[in-house]
Motif scaffolding. Structure first.
Motif, mmCIF file in Angstrom:
data_model
loop_
_atom_site.group_PDB
_atom_site.id
_atom_site.type_symbol
_atom_site.label_atom_id
_atom_site.label_comp_id
_atom_site.label_asym_id
_atom_site.label_seq_id
_atom_site.Cartn_x
_atom_site.Cartn_y
_atom_site.Cartn_z
ATOM 1 N N TRP A 63 0.840 -1.191 0.000
ATOM 2 C CA TRP A 63 0.000 0.000 0.000
ATOM 3 C C TRP A 63 0.875 1.239 0.000
ATOM 4 O O TRP A 63 1.905 1.292 0.665
ATOM 5 C CB TRP A 63 -0.923 0.014 1.214
ATOM 6 N N LEU A 64 0.429 2.251 -0.739
ATOM 7 C CA LEU A 64 1.106 3.537 -0.804
ATOM 8 C C LEU A 64 0.104 4.601 -0.388
ATOM 9 O O LEU A 64 -1.004 4.650 -0.937
ATOM 10 C CB LEU A 64 1.598 3.783 -2.238
ATOM 11 N N ALA A 65 0.469 5.426 0.573
ATOM 12 C CA ALA A 65 -0.386 6.532 1.022
ATOM 13 C C ALA A 65 0.370 7.833 0.801
ATOM 14 O O ALA A 65 1.494 8.001 1.284
ATOM 15 C CB ALA A 65 -0.744 6.372 2.489
ATOM 16 N N ALA A 66 -0.248 8.741 0.043
ATOM 17 C CA ALA A 66 0.354 10.033 -0.271
ATOM 18 C C ALA A 66 -0.731 11.098 -0.197
ATOM 19 O O ALA A 66 -1.910 10.786 0.026
ATOM 20 C CB ALA A 66 0.970 9.992 -1.673
ATOM 21 N N GLY A 69 -3.743 10.393 -2.336
ATOM 22 C CA GLY A 69 -4.655 9.310 -1.990
ATOM 23 C C GLY A 69 -3.917 8.044 -1.593
ATOM 24 O O GLY A 69 -2.706 8.041 -1.411
ATOM 25 N N GLY A 70 -4.692 6.968 -1.479
ATOM 26 C CA GLY A 70 -4.138 5.678 -1.106
ATOM 27 C C GLY A 70 -4.264 4.700 -2.260
ATOM 28 O O GLY A 70 -5.265 4.711 -2.988
ATOM 29 N N TYR A 71 -3.255 3.860 -2.438
ATOM 30 C CA TYR A 71 -3.205 2.936 -3.554
ATOM 31 C C TYR A 71 -2.796 1.555 -3.056
ATOM 32 O O TYR A 71 -1.960 1.437 -2.157
ATOM 33 C CB TYR A 71 -2.199 3.421 -4.605
ATOM 34 N N TRP A 80 4.636 -4.295 -9.944
ATOM 35 C CA TRP A 80 3.622 -3.985 -8.937
ATOM 36 C C TRP A 80 2.624 -3.045 -9.580
ATOM 37 O O TRP A 80 2.974 -1.933 -9.991
ATOM 38 C CB TRP A 80 4.269 -3.342 -7.709
ATOM 39 N N ARG A 81 1.365 -3.477 -9.690
ATOM 40 C CA ARG A 81 0.313 -2.719 -10.363
ATOM 41 C C ARG A 81 -0.820 -2.387 -9.402
ATOM 42 O O ARG A 81 -1.238 -3.217 -8.602
ATOM 43 C CB ARG A 81 -0.264 -3.533 -11.528
ATOM 44 N N ASP A 82 -1.331 -1.152 -9.526
ATOM 45 C CA ASP A 82 -2.462 -0.702 -8.725
ATOM 46 C C ASP A 82 -3.677 -1.582 -9.017
ATOM 47 O O ASP A 82 -3.986 -1.864 -10.182
ATOM 48 C CB ASP A 82 -2.767 0.760 -9.060
ATOM 49 N N LYS A 84 -6.753 -0.915 -8.780
ATOM 50 C CA LYS A 84 -7.908 -0.227 -9.379
ATOM 51 C C LYS A 84 -7.565 0.378 -10.731
ATOM 52 O O LYS A 84 -8.232 0.106 -11.703
ATOM 53 C CB LYS A 84 -8.441 0.836 -8.432
ATOM 54 N N GLY A 85 -6.548 1.197 -10.787
ATOM 55 C CA GLY A 85 -6.245 1.893 -12.033
ATOM 56 C C GLY A 85 -5.183 1.229 -12.888
ATOM 57 O O GLY A 85 -4.986 1.606 -14.036
ATOM 58 N N GLY A 86 -4.453 0.275 -12.327
ATOM 59 C CA GLY A 86 -3.424 -0.420 -13.083
ATOM 60 C C GLY A 86 -2.090 0.303 -13.174
ATOM 61 O O GLY A 86 -1.174 -0.177 -13.820
ATOM 62 N N ALA A 87 -1.969 1.474 -12.517
ATOM 63 C CA ALA A 87 -0.714 2.222 -12.578
ATOM 64 C C ALA A 87 0.415 1.410 -11.943
ATOM 65 O O ALA A 87 0.212 0.667 -10.985
ATOM 66 C CB ALA A 87 -0.858 3.558 -11.859
ATOM 67 N N GLU A 88 1.609 1.588 -12.487
ATOM 68 C CA GLU A 88 2.790 0.907 -11.963
ATOM 69 C C GLU A 88 3.271 1.646 -10.709
ATOM 70 O O GLU A 88 3.218 2.878 -10.646
ATOM 71 C CB GLU A 88 3.876 0.872 -13.049
ATOM 72 N N PHE A 89 3.738 0.909 -9.715
ATOM 73 C CA PHE A 89 4.102 1.457 -8.406
ATOM 74 C C PHE A 89 5.096 2.611 -8.507
ATOM 75 O O PHE A 89 4.859 3.697 -7.957
ATOM 76 C CB PHE A 89 4.672 0.351 -7.509
#
Length: 108
Positions: A63-66, A69-71, A80-82, A84-89
């Motif tokens: 998990w990434l919190a910035a 938002g949180g991912y 490593w892919r999100d 929900k949105g598929g973005a790369e970490f």
């Protein structure tokens, strides 16, 4: 994915985040502070903001919190892919860190 496989991949990710912070500090005046406690790395910026990356072992997620938002990220096809949105970490971390630092920062 087994628990040991997740932990190996997740530990590599956290080590890469820490190494990126060291490289960024050597190459710029970003003055990032990073602290690791167990499965969590906290990046602190001179303006007082933070980004937190932590392991969610039971879910096999990172998990990434910035400020943006949180991912939630899962390892798939070598990245490593999100969830929900598929973005790369590292792409998301670079965007968020750049926004919070007020200058372009690249994590890899």
């Amino acid at each position: 994915m087994t628990d040991p496989e997740f932990m190996d991949l997740a530990e590599q990710l956290l080590a890469a985040v820490e190494a990126s912070c060291d490289r960024i500090n050597d190459e710029s005046d970003a003055d990032l502070d990073n602290q690791r406690v167990g499965g969590m790395v906290t990046l602190a910026f001179p303006n007082g903001s933070q980004i937190v990356v932590n392991l969610q072992k039971p879910l096999h997620e990172v998990w990434l919190a910035a400020q943006s938002g949180g991912y939630h990220y899962r390892f798939a096809d070598g990245q490593w892919r999100d969830t929900k949105g598929g973005a790369e970490f590292f792409a998301q971390l670079s965007r968020d860190a750049s926004a919070q630092a007020g200058q372009a920062l690249v994590f890899s």
